[in-house]
Design a protein around this motif. Sequence first.
Motif, PDB file in Angstrom:
ATOM      1  N   UNK A 179      -1.712 -21.410 -37.693  1.00  0.00           N
ATOM      2  CA  UNK A 179      -0.431 -20.800 -37.751  1.00  0.00           C
ATOM      3  C   UNK A 179      -0.349 -19.480 -37.314  1.00  0.00           C
ATOM      4  N   UNK A 180       1.061 -18.848 -36.837  1.00  0.00           N
ATOM      5  CA  UNK A 180       0.915 -17.656 -36.346  1.00  0.00           C
ATOM      6  C   UNK A 180       0.857 -16.471 -37.288  1.00  0.00           C
ATOM      7  N   UNK A 181       0.999 -16.826 -38.589  1.00  0.00           N
ATOM      8  CA  UNK A 181       0.757 -15.554 -39.404  1.00  0.00           C
ATOM      9  C   UNK A 181      -0.621 -15.201 -39.719  1.00  0.00           C
ATOM     10  N   UNK A 209      -2.674 -14.952 -37.071  1.00  0.00           N
ATOM     11  CA  UNK A 209      -3.453 -14.459 -35.715  1.00  0.00           C
ATOM     12  C   UNK A 209      -2.877 -13.259 -35.492  1.00  0.00           C
ATOM     13  N   UNK A 210      -3.614 -12.457 -34.828  1.00  0.00           N
ATOM     14  CA  UNK A 210      -3.387 -11.117 -34.181  1.00  0.00           C
ATOM     15  C   UNK A 210      -2.415 -11.200 -33.018  1.00  0.00           C
ATOM     16  N   UNK A 211      -1.842 -10.120 -32.583  1.00  0.00           N
ATOM     17  CA  UNK A 211      -0.985 -10.002 -31.610  1.00  0.00           C
ATOM     18  C   UNK A 211      -1.624 -10.551 -30.251  1.00  0.00           C
ATOM     19  N   UNK A 212      -3.120 -10.230 -29.698  1.00  0.00           N
ATOM     20  CA  UNK A 212      -3.713 -10.661 -28.870  1.00  0.00           C
ATOM     21  C   UNK A 212      -3.885 -12.248 -28.831  1.00  0.00           C
ATOM     22  N   UNK A 213      -4.341 -12.753 -30.015  1.00  0.00           N
ATOM     23  CA  UNK A 213      -4.415 -14.199 -30.257  1.00  0.00           C
ATOM     24  C   UNK A 213      -3.191 -14.946 -30.128  1.00  0.00           C
ATOM     25  N   UNK A 214      -1.949 -14.192 -30.452  1.00  0.00           N
ATOM     26  CA  UNK A 214      -0.726 -15.100 -30.212  1.00  0.00           C
ATOM     27  C   UNK A 214      -0.296 -15.128 -28.609  1.00  0.00           C
ATOM     28  N   UNK A 215      -0.924 -14.084 -27.875  1.00  0.00           N
ATOM     29  CA  UNK A 215      -0.448 -14.388 -26.467  1.00  0.00           C
ATOM     30  C   UNK A 215      -1.334 -15.198 -25.923  1.00  0.00           C
ATOM     31  N   UNK A 216      -2.707 -15.398 -26.425  1.00  0.00           N
ATOM     32  CA  UNK A 216      -3.590 -16.255 -25.989  1.00  0.00           C
ATOM     33  C   UNK A 216      -3.218 -17.448 -26.292  1.00  0.00           C
ATOM     34  N   UNK A 217      -2.444 -17.727 -27.599  1.00  0.00           N
ATOM     35  CA  UNK A 217      -2.078 -19.093 -28.095  1.00  0.00           C
ATOM     36  C   UNK A 217      -0.908 -19.526 -26.996  1.00  0.00           C
ATOM     37  N   UNK A 218       0.190 -18.740 -26.682  1.00  0.00           N
ATOM     38  CA  UNK A 218       1.101 -19.246 -25.720  1.00  0.00           C
ATOM     39  C   UNK A 218       0.548 -19.855 -24.305  1.00  0.00           C
ATOM     40  N   UNK A 219      -0.683 -18.897 -23.835  1.00  0.00           N
ATOM     41  CA  UNK A 219      -1.223 -19.599 -22.570  1.00  0.00           C
ATOM     42  C   UNK A 219      -1.702 -20.894 -22.799  1.00  0.00           C
ATOM     43  N   UNK A 220      -2.511 -21.135 -24.105  1.00  0.00           N
ATOM     44  CA  UNK A 220      -3.137 -22.266 -24.442  1.00  0.00           C
ATOM     45  C   UNK A 220      -1.989 -23.483 -24.418  1.00  0.00           C
ATOM     46  N   UNK A 221      -0.969 -23.124 -25.177  1.00  0.00           N
ATOM     47  CA  UNK A 221       0.185 -24.133 -25.081  1.00  0.00           C
ATOM     48  C   UNK A 221       0.706 -24.598 -23.639  1.00  0.00           C
ATOM     49  N   UNK A 222       0.685 -23.531 -22.803  1.00  0.00           N
ATOM     50  CA  UNK A 222       1.443 -23.927 -21.503  1.00  0.00           C
ATOM     51  C   UNK A 222       0.296 -24.684 -20.786  1.00  0.00           C
ATOM     52  N   UNK A 223      -0.948 -24.271 -20.930  1.00  0.00           N
ATOM     53  CA  UNK A 223      -2.081 -24.972 -20.149  1.00  0.00           C
ATOM     54  C   UNK A 223      -2.100 -26.307 -20.735  1.00  0.00           C
ATOM     55  N   UNK A 224      -1.885 -26.567 -22.141  1.00  0.00           N
ATOM     56  CA  UNK A 224      -2.096 -27.855 -22.529  1.00  0.00           C
ATOM     57  C   UNK A 224      -0.713 -28.822 -22.226  1.00  0.00           C
ATOM     58  N   UNK A 225       0.182 -28.127 -22.118  1.00  0.00           N
ATOM     59  CA  UNK A 225       1.463 -28.927 -21.679  1.00  0.00           C
ATOM     60  C   UNK A 225       1.344 -29.441 -20.130  1.00  0.00           C
ATOM     61  N   UNK A 226       0.795 -28.770 -19.472  1.00  0.00           N
ATOM     62  CA  UNK A 226       0.544 -28.985 -17.923  1.00  0.00           C
ATOM     63  C   UNK A 226      -0.494 -29.930 -17.852  1.00  0.00           C
ATOM     64  N   UNK A 227      -1.506 -29.768 -18.571  1.00  0.00           N
ATOM     65  CA  UNK A 227      -2.465 -30.889 -18.550  1.00  0.00           C
ATOM     66  C   UNK A 227      -1.969 -32.133 -19.132  1.00  0.00           C
ATOM     67  N   UNK A 228      -1.135 -32.068 -20.097  1.00  0.00           N
ATOM     68  CA  UNK A 228      -0.622 -33.399 -20.418  1.00  0.00           C
ATOM     69  C   UNK A 228       0.128 -34.064 -19.525  1.00  0.00           C
TER      70      UNK A 228
END
Length: 721
Positions: free
Chosen positions: A390-392, A394-413
């Motif tokens: 969950x977002x609550x 995670x720290x601000x740096x981890x939230x940015x990293x989570x967005x990157x992982x979301x985009x990478x996973x969507x492109x991989x899928x």
Amino acid sequence: MPFISKIQRQSDYTLFSSATPIVIDNGASYFRIGWAGETQPRVVFRSIVQRPRHKATGEIVTIVGDHDPSLMKYFDCSRSGPRSAFDSNVVYQFEMMEYILDFGFDRLGATGSEIDHPVLITECVCNPIQSRSKMAELLFETYGVPSIAFGVDAAFSYKYNQQHGVCDKDGLALCPGFNTTHVIPFVDGEPIYKGCCRTNVGGFHVTDYLKQLLSLKYPYHMARFTWEKVDDLKMEHCYIAPDYASEARLFQARKGSSFQSKCWQLPWVPPPTEEPPSEEEIARKAAIRERQGQRLREMAEAKRSSRINELENELHGLEFLLKQLEQVEDSDIPSFLAETGYVSRQEIESARIKVTQSLRKAKGEPKSEQAETEKPDSAANEKYSLINIPDDMLSPEQLVEKKKQFSLKSMSDGRQRMKQKRYEEELERERKQQLEEEKRLENPELYLEQLRAKYKDLSEKVEQRKRLKTNGDHSNGNNLSGGIGRGERLSAAQRERMRLLTTAAFDRGKGEDTFGAKDEDWQLYKLMSKDNDDGDEGPDEDDTELARISSKLQDLDPTFVPKSENGSSQPAEASRVRPLTKEDFQIVFGVERFRCPEILFNPNWIAVDQAGLDEMAGVSIRRLSCKDKGLEQRLTNSILVTGGSSIFPGIIERLEAGIRMIRPCGSPIKVVRALDPIMDAWRGAAEYATIPQFHTQTFTRMDYFEKGEDWLRSYQLKYSL
């Protein structure tokens, strides 16, 4: 000339005493040398010199006169072409002249280093003193001749024909030669050189003009148009037209009929004729193709089996490695993996999944839905560890990293889905090809008939679409293109865009430009944009399928001929390539036959701004500046035509008609050709060298050394016989 051995030539040379003169007709085209008093020269050859290099030894060889083409293959002639000692009709290259004289004296039979006979040599009218002086220096100092006499070739020819009753004492000698044309008036049998006339056009220019015309007309046979061959064709086929304009109109009216045109057939070998294959040959080729196809299928099946065995062995090895890895303790895993060449358990799992997919593909099995989920969740969790948190938390740096992982996973899928889609399409295509091959093997004739019917339907569909695209919705009753404008060939979206552009341009000219004041005005840009064109862009499925069926029919049916772009059932190469025929190797001489010699009467055709043959006679008469009208009539009543270019058929009639146009009405005009226009100059000189007064009209070597060029300047041979 008949062949005479060197011993025979030397023996004949010794038979003549030292007082017998040697006669040389030094023409720009041919060199003739012989003895005084004879009727024919002993040696005749072309006045050209070539110095090629031998290909084997590198030695430079001097070749004088004509040469055997079969011997020239041993020499490199790329840097040394044929050269002449003449500039127009004046000798200026005395190095080349020395080679020519050496060759002439040697063929005459001279053996010593000196020539102990008087020499009579011809020259052009009003030869420059420098050329005559150099020629005298060459003959005196190099060959040691005792005495020399110079004479004009055209004058010798006129005197020779006068003795035989061809012309009178008063007349004109008109000599169209190799490089120039001269007219010499004769009064009381003596040439009047102040009335001479010269034009820098001759037989060389006629040959060169014919060579240029043939090279432009037949550029693919240009290598065959050598200067020597074109010169032979000129002498064989060319003639002088009585009236050039009338002859050209007659030729055009009759379209160059066979009685006017001449043909030169080049060597041509007919290609072997190919007969259409018989039914037995077609069946034999079909059986060969079937056996080849069967062999290829067997090879492909063997390769596929070998590939399956390799993948199964590799899969068993990976599974065995995973089972061993489960029994290894955690502390010993790094050392165990170091021996296997893998870095981690996840890499082994990934390799097993890839091998499993390759094995399913090789066996032709569809991918299971489990194939994508066989990858351990631990690898996904390890790579995308922040996605399920969950977002609550995670720290601000981890939230940015989570967005990157979301985009990478969507492109991989997305990539996985596209890969799966392509794989399924490939399997479907292979399945269709396998079914089609089974149908063909079950009933080849029925399969071929269905393939032809499908090709016919598709070709008609493609043609109909092309016609609609070209003609719009308009066509005539024969389903052919009608006479329509460009606007009717446009699609609906294109016509709408043209209407909007026209309306906008019309509104701008009415008054104040208020376009853009309203927001809806900007919607016009979207409608005018070419991106909204609903035309068919990109490759069409019907065209692709038609090309595939056409290729398959060409492989299976030898009698199949695909339709070309214009709809005709002819191969595309038939319109571009055709076999060469006998007519392609024929050189036809039409208007060139009389167009090339016409430059003798119209030198301005080749950018020589001088008088023609007929005008030169009038110029020469005017230069005499005499008031005796009877003399002018006697001159035109005895016009002798001599020289190599005077043998063209029709030249006598053309000269009579041309001179009659420039003379007063009723003036007597008589034009005759010399007995032998080519040899009469040498024969006249040979007869003149036999008279007793000849030795008194020569100048000796002592005179040359004592008096020099001044005496040569005033030297003039007297032609009284």
